[in-house]
Design an enzyme around this catalytic site. Structure first.
Site, PDB file in Angstrom:
ATOM      1  N   THR A   1       9.258   2.880   1.140  1.00 16.62           N
ATOM      2  CA  THR A   1       9.794   2.333  -0.168  1.00 16.62           C
ATOM      3  C   THR A   1       8.828   3.151  -1.264  1.00 16.62           C
ATOM      4  O   THR A   1       9.132   2.743  -2.542  1.00 16.62           O
ATOM      5  CB  THR A   1       8.603   1.108  -0.318  1.00 16.62           C
ATOM      6  OG1 THR A   1       7.260   1.190   0.031  1.00 16.62           O
ATOM      7  CG2 THR A   1       9.388  -0.066   0.660  1.00 16.62           C
TER       8      THR A   1
ATOM      9  N   THR B   1       8.657   3.003   6.439  1.00 18.91           N
ATOM     10  CA  THR B   1       7.794   1.623   7.047  1.00 18.91           C
ATOM     11  C   THR B   1       8.615   0.821   7.870  1.00 18.91           C
ATOM     12  O   THR B   1       8.339   0.646   8.901  1.00 18.91           O
ATOM     13  CB  THR B   1       7.130   1.047   6.064  1.00 18.91           C
ATOM     14  OG1 THR B   1       6.224   1.662   5.245  1.00 18.91           O
ATOM     15  CG2 THR B   1       6.277  -0.294   6.719  1.00 18.91           C
TER      16      THR B   1
ATOM     17  N   SER C   1       8.813   8.688   2.940  1.00 17.49           N
ATOM     18  CA  SER C   1       9.768   9.049   1.856  1.00 17.49           C
ATOM     19  C   SER C   1       9.039   9.602   0.657  1.00 17.49           C
ATOM     20  O   SER C   1       9.578  10.334  -0.203  1.00 17.49           O
ATOM     21  CB  SER C   1      10.146   7.526   1.308  1.00 17.49           C
ATOM     22  OG  SER C   1       9.275   6.727   0.531  1.00 17.49           O
TER      23      SER C   1
HETATM   24  N1  ASP Z   1       5.041   5.738   3.754  1.00 21.36           N
HETATM   25  C1  ASP Z   1       6.179   4.974   3.434  1.00 21.36           C
HETATM   26  C2  ASP Z   1       7.361   5.681   2.860  1.00 21.36           C
HETATM   27  O1  ASP Z   1       7.850   6.156   3.532  1.00 21.36           O
HETATM   28  C3  ASP Z   1       5.766   3.763   2.834  1.00 21.36           C
HETATM   29  C4  ASP Z   1       7.175   2.592   2.840  1.00 21.36           C
HETATM   30  O2  ASP Z   1       8.045   2.870   3.645  1.00 21.36           O
HETATM   31  O3  ASP Z   1       6.958   1.483   2.378  1.00 21.36           O
HETATM   32  O4  ASP Z   1       7.357   5.481   1.720  1.00 21.36           O
END
Ligand code: ASP
Length: 332
Positions: free
Chosen positions: A97, A14, A63
């Site tokens: 995250t 994100t 992620s």
């Molecule tokens: N979809 C995102 C990730 O790559 C969520 C984030 O980064 O908060 O985990």
């Protein structure tokens, strides 16, 4: 005075994402627009006010797609950066995250560099109204450059809080205060006037660990079996059949599964699989009582199942001896 030099590795997530507009807070991944590290630094020029930041190219991944190959590449990249830049004060890794806590703990068990390594993410994309991406990144860079951050293992910085990799977990899908350390709280705060630490984690962490992944092609297979009322152990038997060398049971608190799950886990022990009892509660130690001992189960201390899985996989690269593995769960 010259500014400290900090490397910034962007892995996507994100914090790297651009949504359809300022009010696109949650559906931003649909645009497919994800920035590399240099573009993130350009978008937040305030990062240059606190350090001389070196953008390190890496591939962009949401992620949930991160795992062993990336962890190995990140360990190698951190080692290379420190070898190539004698004056490097610290390293920041931008990360989605979703699995941020797993990458942080894995690196905290395997990195061999002495400079602080800080993981950072964001709950709102870089393009959003009131995004936390810029300030989180500035604060992560400040923490990475802070001499007090040395020797604390890998750190996680979001929402002005500094957390230990071993302790922190994402607790909310979208709220800003999502990263919490349930049992012991934050290590400190990133405020405007100071990076303020209040305590040091005492569990062993990078670079002072016995785990060296340099010559390793793959991690031993370790699966997680999640307990629920009525659970019948089918998943556990499937993990055994798939060749798991370890199974982490995410059991009911204080640390046990249904009778049927327990039976399947005892079959796993009989088949030579290491069974690690953790809990789905999200906090608290699992007590190693008489029955768990009799069944040959080990206990995950207060690690979440996903972190117990990482430590167990690394432990299995060193030994199959159950008591030696149990000791590692006391030390790390
Ligand atoms: N979809 C995102 C990730 O790559 C969520 C984030 O980064 O908060 O985990």
């Amino acid at each position: 005075m010259s500014k400290p030099k900090v490397a910034f590795i962007g892995t996507g997530g994100t914090i790297a994402s651009i949504g359809a507009g300022p009010l696109d807070i949650q559906d931003y991944s649909a645009t497919g627009k994800v920035m590399q590290a240099d573009a993130i630094l350009e978008r937040f020029p305030e990062t240059a006010l606190v350090a001389d930041v070196l953008a390190v190219p890496y591939r962009n991944i949401a992620s949930p797609g991160i795992g062993w190959p990336d962890w190995k590449a990140l360990v190698e990249t951190c080692a290379r950066l420190v070898a190539e830049h004698a004056d490097l004060a610290g390293i920041v890794i931008g990360h989605g995250t979703a699995t941020l806590e797993e990458t942080a703990y894995f690196l905290s068990l395997t990195l061999k560099v002495a400079v602080p390594v800080v993981l950072v993410g964001a709950q709102r994309p870089s393009s959003a109204l009131s995004t936390d991406a810029g300030l989180n990144l500035v604060n992560a860079i400040r923490v990475a450059a802070s001499p007090e951050a040395r020797g604390l293992g890998v750190l996680v910085v979001l929402n002005d809080e500094i957390h230990a990799a071993r302790e922190v977990t994402k607790t909310s899908t979208s709220r800003m205060q999502t990263f919490r350390a349930a049992d012991f709280g934050a290590l400190g705060h990133a405020d405007s006037d100071a990076i303020a630490f209040y305590r040091r984690p005492i569990r062993r962490a990078a670079p002072d660990t016995e785990f060296d992944i340099a010559g390793l092609d793959a991690l031993p297979r370790v699966d997680i079996a999640y307990s629920y009322a009525g659970g019948d152990g089918v998943a556990i038997r499937a993990f055994i059949a798939a060749g798991a060398r370890g199974i982490v049971s995410a059991g009911f608190a204080p640390g046990l599964g249904t009778p049927a799950e327990t039976e399947a886990l005892r079959e796993a022990v009989a088949a030579g699989v290491t069974v690690m009892q953790s809990t789905r509660a999200g906090s608290g130690r699992v007590y190693r009582g008489t029955r768990l001992r009799d069944w040959g189960f080990l206990v995950a201390d207060n690690l979440t199942p996903q972190k117990a899985r990482l430590l167990l996989a690394l432990a299995l690269t060193r030994t199959d001896d159950p008591e030696a593995i149990q000791e590692m769960f006391r030390v790390y």
